[in-house]
Structures are given as C-alpha cells and as structure tokens.
Design a protein around this motif. Structure first.
Motif, PDB file in Angstrom:
ATOM      1  N   PRO A 153       0.821  -1.277  -0.014  1.00 27.26           N
ATOM      2  CA  PRO A 153      -0.015   0.015  -0.007  1.00 27.26           C
ATOM      3  C   PRO A 153       0.810   1.333  -0.170  1.00 27.26           C
ATOM      4  N   VAL A 154       0.364   2.102  -0.933  1.00 27.84           N
ATOM      5  CA  VAL A 154       1.207   3.583  -0.690  1.00 27.84           C
ATOM      6  C   VAL A 154       0.177   4.583  -0.795  1.00 27.84           C
ATOM      7  N   VAL A 155       0.391   5.451   0.602  1.00 30.17           N
ATOM      8  CA  VAL A 155      -0.527   6.646   0.793  1.00 30.17           C
ATOM      9  C   VAL A 155       0.671   7.978   0.660  1.00 30.17           C
ATOM     10  N   ALA A 156      -0.224   8.804  -0.224  1.00 28.82           N
ATOM     11  CA  ALA A 156       0.227  10.084  -0.355  1.00 28.82           C
ATOM     12  C   ALA A 156      -0.135  10.949   0.808  1.00 28.82           C
ATOM     13  N   CYS A 157       0.938  11.774   1.287  1.00 28.68           N
ATOM     14  CA  CYS A 157       0.340  12.639   2.526  1.00 28.68           C
ATOM     15  C   CYS A 157       1.421  13.747   2.420  1.00 28.68           C
ATOM     16  N   GLN A 158       0.941  14.864   3.184  1.00 25.95           N
ATOM     17  CA  GLN A 158       1.871  15.928   3.656  1.00 25.95           C
ATOM     18  C   GLN A 158       1.414  16.395   5.037  1.00 25.95           C
ATOM     19  N   ALA A 159       2.789  15.729   5.859  1.00 27.45           N
ATOM     20  CA  ALA A 159       2.577  15.739   7.306  1.00 27.45           C
ATOM     21  C   ALA A 159       2.359  17.103   7.932  1.00 27.45           C
ATOM     22  N   THR A 160       2.909  18.284   7.306  1.00 23.51           N
ATOM     23  CA  THR A 160       2.672  19.595   7.918  1.00 23.51           C
ATOM     24  C   THR A 160       1.158  19.875   7.922  1.00 23.51           C
ATOM     25  N   SER A 161       0.393  19.585   6.650  1.00 21.97           N
ATOM     26  CA  SER A 161      -0.856  19.962   6.872  1.00 21.97           C
ATOM     27  C   SER A 161      -1.933  18.859   7.286  1.00 21.97           C
ATOM     28  N   GLY A 162      -1.485  17.742   7.409  1.00 28.36           N
ATOM     29  CA  GLY A 162      -2.354  16.664   7.920  1.00 28.36           C
ATOM     30  C   GLY A 162      -2.947  16.176   6.665  1.00 28.36           C
ATOM     31  N   LYS A 163      -2.609  16.266   5.612  1.00 29.01           N
ATOM     32  CA  LYS A 163      -3.309  15.727   4.457  1.00 29.01           C
ATOM     33  C   LYS A 163      -2.676  14.217   4.275  1.00 29.01           C
ATOM     34  N   GLY A 164      -3.777  13.413   4.133  1.00 28.91           N
ATOM     35  CA  GLY A 164      -3.392  11.975   3.996  1.00 28.91           C
ATOM     36  C   GLY A 164      -3.261  11.228   5.274  1.00 28.91           C
ATOM     37  N   VAL A 165      -3.346  11.983   6.504  1.00 31.79           N
ATOM     38  CA  VAL A 165      -3.161  11.137   7.747  1.00 31.79           C
ATOM     39  C   VAL A 165      -4.430  10.300   7.975  1.00 31.79           C
ATOM     40  N   VAL A 166      -5.791  10.581   7.620  1.00 32.90           N
ATOM     41  CA  VAL A 166      -6.582   9.589   7.789  1.00 32.90           C
ATOM     42  C   VAL A 166      -6.630   8.382   6.916  1.00 32.90           C
ATOM     43  N   GLN A 167      -5.951   8.570   5.669  1.00 30.06           N
ATOM     44  CA  GLN A 167      -5.815   7.606   4.612  1.00 30.06           C
ATOM     45  C   GLN A 167      -4.618   6.363   5.245  1.00 30.06           C
ATOM     46  N   LEU A 168      -3.720   7.195   5.841  1.00 29.07           N
ATOM     47  CA  LEU A 168      -2.710   6.208   6.365  1.00 29.07           C
ATOM     48  C   LEU A 168      -3.045   5.478   7.670  1.00 29.07           C
ATOM     49  N   LYS A 169      -4.188   6.087   8.573  1.00 29.79           N
ATOM     50  CA  LYS A 169      -4.729   5.217   9.664  1.00 29.79           C
ATOM     51  C   LYS A 169      -5.462   4.323   9.111  1.00 29.79           C
ATOM     52  N   GLN A 170      -6.248   4.709   8.074  1.00 29.51           N
ATOM     53  CA  GLN A 170      -7.048   3.575   7.413  1.00 29.51           C
ATOM     54  C   GLN A 170      -6.003   2.357   6.900  1.00 29.51           C
ATOM     55  N   ALA A 171      -5.037   2.401   6.564  1.00 32.02           N
ATOM     56  CA  ALA A 171      -3.846   1.414   6.083  1.00 32.02           C
ATOM     57  C   ALA A 171      -3.555   0.579   7.234  1.00 32.02           C
ATOM     58  N   MET A 172      -3.803   1.243   8.388  1.00 30.77           N
ATOM     59  CA  MET A 172      -3.260   0.208   9.707  1.00 30.77           C
ATOM     60  C   MET A 172      -4.641  -0.602   9.906  1.00 30.77           C
ATOM     61  N   ARG A 173      -4.944  -1.736   9.273  1.00 28.70           N
ATOM     62  CA  ARG A 173      -6.075  -2.439   9.854  1.00 28.70           C
ATOM     63  C   ARG A 173      -5.881  -3.839   9.871  1.00 28.70           C
ATOM     64  N   PHE A 174      -6.550  -4.743  10.259  1.00 21.71           N
ATOM     65  CA  PHE A 174      -6.247  -6.173  10.409  1.00 21.71           C
ATOM     66  C   PHE A 174      -7.604  -6.778   9.113  1.00 21.71           C
ATOM     67  N   PRO A 175      -7.190  -7.785   8.384  1.00 17.30           N
ATOM     68  CA  PRO A 175      -5.714  -8.278   8.465  1.00 17.30           C
ATOM     69  C   PRO A 175      -4.648  -7.422   7.817  1.00 17.30           C
ATOM     70  N   MET A 176      -3.596  -7.601   8.279  1.00 16.68           N
ATOM     71  CA  MET A 176      -2.341  -6.680   7.959  1.00 16.68           C
ATOM     72  C   MET A 176      -1.963  -7.058   6.433  1.00 16.68           C
ATOM     73  N   PRO A 177      -1.514  -6.024   5.618  1.00 16.87           N
ATOM     74  CA  PRO A 177      -1.205  -6.380   4.155  1.00 16.87           C
ATOM     75  C   PRO A 177      -0.043  -7.659   4.241  1.00 16.87           C
ATOM     76  N   PRO A 178      -0.091  -8.596   3.486  1.00 14.42           N
ATOM     77  CA  PRO A 178       1.097  -9.523   3.494  1.00 14.42           C
ATOM     78  C   PRO A 178       2.413  -8.892   3.198  1.00 14.42           C
ATOM     79  N   PRO A 179       3.433  -9.481   3.883  1.00 13.34           N
ATOM     80  CA  PRO A 179       4.877  -8.896   3.799  1.00 13.34           C
ATOM     81  C   PRO A 179       5.199  -8.851   2.219  1.00 13.34           C
ATOM     82  N   PRO A 180       5.905  -7.840   1.766  1.00 11.50           N
ATOM     83  CA  PRO A 180       6.263  -7.815   0.447  1.00 11.50           C
ATOM     84  C   PRO A 180       7.033  -9.004   0.070  1.00 11.50           C
ATOM     85  N   ILE A 181       6.964  -9.449  -1.232  1.00 10.30           N
ATOM     86  CA  ILE A 181       7.950 -10.502  -2.048  1.00 10.30           C
ATOM     87  C   ILE A 181       9.347  -9.606  -2.317  1.00 10.30           C
TER      88      ILE A 181
END
Lengths: 697, 84
Positions: A153-181
C-alpha cells in the motif's frame, strides 16, 4: 474480556525513514502526541511511542524509530532502528507493521531504505510525504503505479498540513497486508549462497532465517561485528558464504546494493515524471550568503550575539514578575508565623533557596526558544557546515557541532544526540568535551555575577559572549589534547550532512518544546534543588550559636565550619570559605550556587520587612561583603575567577550518569568529572594569580 | 564579451566531484574508495544526477531535490560526467 486479554501488548506499528523526512511531524499528526520537531538530521535519538486508534477502532502502539539512511548502520541510533526491525532489540517486541516514510520530492534517494525495509518480512505501508512540495518542483508521481510495482500500500500525504493522515490510519487495519516479496534478484552465485545460508541459519534455529541471511550478506560489518542475538556459528557461515562469492570476484554486499539500485531506478522511471535539471530555490539563494566563508561567520556571530543580548534585554520583565511572586510568597508565610526555626526554614530555606533559582526560569525558557527556532528553521545544519573547519583542527567534524550546540541548552540531550556520529572515537571525544558548552544551568550563576563585573546591557552581553567562547574554546582545545591521547579515528571522520530547506519554524512545536523544558526545570527546582536547599539551610542554621546572636550564627554553624575548613584550599583562587562552601554544595547541580549564596548571606542579617527582590538583595550583600581585614571580598578579579571556575567545572551529576550510560564506562564518566573539576580549579587559580601579578586586586 | 555573458561552466568529462566546476549538471558514473557504500546510501549512487552548487573544504550539491554537503575527501571518491 479476561484480565489475561487486558495484559496483551498492543500490536506495534513502527514509523521509519530518513532523518528529517517529516517522520516526527507525521507521528504527532497520527497520535496527537506533543513531541519536539527539529530540523537537523538525528533529532530522534530516544524511543518515542504513543497509542492511537484507527478509524476501524483498532488500537495500536506507534513507535517513532530513529531516522536512518539505511539498515547498514553508520551510527548507534541507526543500529537501534535495524535491531528493532530485525526483532533483535532486547526488550522490544518486533513490530507488526512498518510505515516507511519517504520524501516524494526525492523519491530515488529514499527508496533504497524502503527497499531494505521491504526485505524484512514485515508488512509495509509506504507513506509518500511532501507530495505538495514534489508538485511545486514539478515532479509528477503516479502513486498507483508505484503501489503495483512494489506490491505494498502507498499513501500520499503532507505531514505538515495533515493531508493523507486519515488514509494512513485506514491502512493500519487487520488483516495486515502480506509482507512484500523480494523485488530484486542477485546474480546466480550470490543467490545460491543466499539460499545455502538461509538453510544453514534454519538449521541453527535462527529466527527469520531468510531475513537474517539477506542482512548478513548485504552488510559486511554485520557478519563481522559481534551480534548479541545471533549465534557465532551463523556469522561464521555467513563469512564462508561471502568468502565464496569474493573468491569469484563478487562482493555480495556490492552485488545486492547494485541490484537494489537497479530496482529503484526501474520503479522511479515507471512511477515518476522527472522535474528536469535542478532549479535554484530560495534556500539555494540564502545559502550563498549563509554558507559564505566570510559572510557566513558574520551571520553566525550576529545570531549568537542576538540570543545573548535578548536573554539580558527581554527576560527582565518576566523575571521581575517571578521575583515579586517569590517575595510575596515569603511575606505570606512570614506574616502569620511566629519567628523561629520553622518560619526560617520555610521563608529562607525553602522559598528563598528554590526562589533564587526559579527567578532564572524566563532566561532559560528564552534560550530554549532560540535553540528551538534555530532547529526549526533549518539553520542548525548550516552552523555545522561552517564549524566543520574549526572542528577539523580539533580532530572532530562539523557533525559533532550539532550535539555541542544542543549542549548550550542542556548537556544531557547533547550527549544523547552524539548517537548520530558514526565514528566511535569522534563520538567519545564529543561526549567528553560536551559539558564545557555553557548549558542553561550555568545561566543563574552568570546572571548573578556578570552585573557585579560590568554594567550596561551591551557590556554584559559581551561578557556573556566571552564566557561562552571560553567554554567552547576550552572544549575544542581539550578535544585536540584528548584526541592525541585516545588516538585519531580510523578511518578519519568525514563530513557528510543533509542541508534541509529553510522553513518557518512551527511555533506550536517550538512553544511546546519550551514548555516541556521549562517544566523539566521546574521539576528539578521542586525536587533536587528543594532538597539541597533544605539541607543547606540546616547546615547554616545548626548547631545554634550559644549566644543566640545572628552575627555569630554563620561561623558557628556546620556550613561556617565547612567554610573554615575549605578556606585554605580556595584561598589561592581569591575565594573565602563561604564561596568554597557554595562551590562544594553546588557539586551535584551548579545552579545551587545561587541558593547556597542566598542562604549563606540571608542567615546572619535581619530580613524582616525587606521587600526587595531576592537577586538584587543578594547582589547588594555580595558587594558589601568584606574580608577579615576589611577589604572588599568580591573584587572584579575574584568574580572573574569564580566565573571561569563555573565555565569549566562539570558540577552536574545527571550528566555524569548519562555519560556513563552512553560510554558504557564509569572510568570515562568519573574521569571526565575529575578532569573537569581539576581543570576548573587550575583555570580559576591562573586567572586570580595572573591578575594579581598584573596589579589587580 | 558576449561569450563571457553567456558562458556556461566548463563541465569536463570523467572528473571527480571535487574537480567538477560549480553549476554543472552531472551524473555519477562511478564510486571508488572506502566511503562509497555510505555515499550510495545517502544519494550519490551510480547514474544519479546532481548539480554542484559550491566548492571549498566542504562542497554542496543538489541531489534529487535535496542539498547535501560533503567533504572534499569524500567528493574525490565520486566520479562524475556532464549530463548528456
């Protein structure tokens, strides 16, 4: 839920990335935690964690790991990141998910680290930070193409303005993504050795055999240096595998690094549209002046002068306020209480002792504010760049200047910040000289004594400047001397640093940093300094003089007797017994000197009804103090000798404890304490005796 | 005179980064020396494009949108060629 369930540790998410990539800002955005954000590489040197809830209601522990350029560590803090991610860090559970933060405007540089993280067998989410900046410089990035190529999963964000923070939190979910090959394939020879080593490690019951096998082949120092969590046989097998490759002309670390870079280049070509040749930015224009061999120094000196001048100029208003509070508190207690030891303990011992140090809180807060602004603006790395030449003469590099500059605020974070220095010898040298950078705890002593020496804000600022220069100059001289004794670093330390773009400091973060440090100072005043103040009061109040005369009390008290005993030892410095006692009692924390002086001079004079402020009162008493022959005690020469002593003396036990922890040696920690104490005594001796020879009194 | 006004920096082929002229857009061709692994990891890897911004004891380069300062000794380990 059973109590057993309640004790289950939270799943851990690790935040990793290059220094200065905005990782800490993202950490604060994700957790709401208040943490210092610096702008020079290596600000995160401690483990920082917080809990967070995702939009799905899951609770995680988010850990902000030290910034690293790669998993082949070049400094102790990078080794922490590697060991935690490999699951080899004592007392730290391996993360369940890794968020790897990369700079979208500098993707090619950052993906090497991301690719190493992806080889760890852990689920990974790539956070593409600074997307706004990438767009500004004309870089077009296709997030989906990158996600498809890397299969994470790739999430675009801009930490200084909070952009993409919600999407990043959404990416933290169960089941976790499989470890990359694994995305790269080494030449056949290396691949076969990798497969054999994986098999050997499995037989040796090494956890995560493939992950450790890749790391052992990709990092030559990892297979040579002792690793506490890896059996020696595993390293021997790895050395044999590497030797088999080298014999056929192929170093496995070089082959793996090359394949990783080829993979990165393919990914960047497919997912990004290059902005073309470098375009001159505002930071480039500013750096022409700020890094200029002459103008740069003028600028540096002006900044330092402005800081010291402001400390004298602007702190007086809040200081008056604190002074009035202290006096009001003393009057409030003294008025209803009958005279006696209890009243004296509270008014003079506790409120007077702690208050005399507390008065300097505004100046200490100002110093932390300026250092926070310098860090937040990106200037710190430029200061390191300028100082490299001078540091080089002392056997150090500009990289050592960053921890040394932090030492102006407090030696303890400075000592911890040396973890970013890659050369072990340079790091040790920096730790040993660091307490000579005049820290904020010296300010109360300087601010009490400087006005006795010179008048006027300009002259006082220059005197302060001189004291800081004495400390810094002494530190570099000591580094030069010690460097010869402990040997120069091999290979010689080199200078390599990222110059972050200039930006407006985040005032919210700087404010919180100042508040944190001020609260830490208040805590110290309420614990260590309070305890020592009570002890000092007792030393000055007991035993009681039989005559009951306050004039005789001091010489009869334990403190007075201690003063008499130490007087011959400090007489060559021009000091009397009281000063000697104040020096001794401030051994654990140097700012106690002021409390000690306040208590020692308050005890034998009638304070009732005196509403003058503590500091001015104390100065008046010091000015009026006489030797037994009637001559004034505090001549300019004596005050200068005192100041020089406090510039060089260590007198901070917490620093000694931290130095022991960081060097893993009591010999270095105690040796530093003893060495600095002797140096301070000798320097004060030389100042006083030389001054007398030159005709001063 | 006109030549002077429009002069581009002389960007020689196959030189080290410490020898390259200021203002040149360069591409890393090779790394040789004890610090090459560290240099690669921070951004000076083969085929990476950069512009040299300053000279001196420490020099500054713009690499991939980031300014990196490195000592002349390290710059001697980076071989560069002008971008075609």
């Amino acid at each position: 839920m059973s109590s057993g369930d309640a004790e289950q540790p939270l799943p851990k998410v690790a935040l990793v990335g290059h220094p200065n990539v905005g990782k800490t800002t993202l950490f604060n955005q994700l957790t709401g935690a208040r943490k210092k954000v610096g702008n020079y590489p290596g600000v995160t040197v401690e483990k920082v964690s917080a809990t967070l809830f995702t939009p799905h209601g899951h609770e995680f522990e988010l850990v902000d790991l030290p910034g690293s350029y790669s998993l082949t560590p070049n400094s102790p803090d990078e080794a922490v990141t590697r060991d935690v991610l490999l699951g080899d860090f004592e007392g730290e559970a391996r993360p369940s998910l890794v968020i790897c933060v990369v700079d979208a405007s500098s993707l090619e540089r950052h993906l090497y680290f991301a690719l190493q993280v992806m080889d760890l067998g852990l689920p990974v989410v790539l956070a593409l930070n600074q997307v706004d900046r990438a767009e500004e410089v004309g870089i077009r990035l296709n997030r989906q193409v990158l996600a498809d190529l890397l299969e994470i999963p790739v999430v675009a964000c801009q930490a200084t303005s909070g952009k993409g923070v919600v999407q990043l939190k959404q990416a933290m979910r169960f089941p976790m993504p499989p470890p990359p090959i694994r995305k790269w394939k080494a030449p056949g020879l290396v691949e076969s050795q990798l497969a054999q080593l994986t098999k050997d490690l499995r037989e040796l019951e090494v956890s995560r055999p493939e992950v450790h096998a890749i790391h052992l082949l990709a990092d030559s120092s990892y297979r040579v240096e002792q690793q506490p969590y890896l059996p020696l046989m595993a390293q021997i097998k790895a050395r044999e595998a590497a030797a088999a490759c080298i014999k056929k002309g192929m170093a496995p670390e070089d082959a793996i690094q090359k394949e990783r870079f080829l993979t990165i280049r393919r990914a960047c070509r497919a997912a990004t549209h290059d902005a073309g040749p470098h375009r001159e930015s505002l930071s480039d224009k500013l750096d022409k002046y700020v890094l200029h061999p002459v103008l740069g120094w003028v600028f540096f000196a002006a900044i330092m002068f402005l800081i010291f001048w402001s400390i004298f100029r602007f702190a007086s208003y809040p200081m008056d306020f604190v002074e009035n509070l202290v006096t009001a508190a003393q009057n409030l207690v003294a008025t209803p209480m009958p005279d006696g030891d209890l009243e004296d303990l509270i008014v003079e011992g506790i409120i007077g002792g702690v208050g005399s140090v507390l008065i300097f809180l505004p100046q200490i807060a100002l110093l932390f504010l300026f250092i926070g602004l310098l860090e937040g603006s990106g200037y710190m790395a430029r200061a390191a760049f300028l100082m490299d030449k001078i540091m080089g003469r002392a056997g150090l590099t500009g990289k050592s200047f960053l921890p040394l500059l932090s030492g102006y605020a407090c030696a303890i974070p400075g000592v911890m910040a040396t973890r970013t220095i890659n050369s072990a010898k340079e790091r040790l040298l920096t730790i040993l000289i660091l307490p000579w950078m005049s820290c904020s705890a010296r300010l109360p002593v300087y601010l009490l004594l400087i006005p006795l020496l010179v008048a006027g804000t300009f002259a006082q600022t220059m005197m302060m400047f001189l004291l800081y220069a004495l400390g810094t100059g002494g530190a570099l001289f000591a580094a030069w001397l010690l460097g010869k004794r402990i040997g120069r670093a091999e290979p010689p330390p080199h200078f390599l640093i990222e110059l972050p773009p200039y930006r407006l400091p985040d005032l919210g973060y700087v404010g919180r940093h100042v508040l944190d440090r001020s609260l830490a100072f208040l805590k110290k005043a309420g614990t260590v300094i309070l305890g020592i103040s009570i002890l000092l009061w007792a030393l000055a109040a007991f035993p009681k003089a039989p005559s009951g005369s306050e004039a005789e009390q001091f010489s009869y008290s334990l403190m007075g007797r201690l003063g008499e005993a130490i007087a011959p030892a400090v007489a060559p410095l021009g000091w009397d017994g009281r000063l000697g006692t104040a020096m001794l009692t401030s051994f654990a924390a140097r700012e106690v000197f002021v409390s000690s002086m306040a208590i020692s001079y308050a005890i034998d004079e009638d304070e009732a009804g005196d509403d003058e402020d503590v500091r001015r009162k104390l100065r008046e008493k010091i000015t009026a103090a006489k030797r037994s022959d009637g001559s004034p005690l505090y001549t300019p020469l004596v005050i200068f000798s005192l100041l020089v002593f406090y510039v060089y003396a260590l007198q901070c036990l917490p620093t000694t404890v931290v130095v022991h922890r960081e060097t893993q040696s009591w010999a270095w920690a105690v040796g530093q304490l003893a060495g600095m104490s002797v140096f301070a005594y000798v320097a004060a001796f030389i100042v006083f005796q030389l001054g007398r020879l030159l005709g001063y009194t | 005179m006109a030549e002077a006004l429009t002069a581009e920096p002389a960007c020689d082929r196959n030189v080290t980064l410490s020898q390259a002229a200021i203002g040149c857009d360069l591409e890393v061709t090779d790394l040789e020396g004890p610090a090459c692994r560290e240099l690669r990891e921070i951004g000076f890897c083969e085929q990476m494009r950069l512009r040299k911004l300053t000279n001196g004891r420490n020099l500054v380069c713009a690499v991939c949108g980031t300014r990196l300062a490195l000592s002349r000794e390290l710059a001697k380990q980076v071989r560069v060629a002008p971008v075609a």
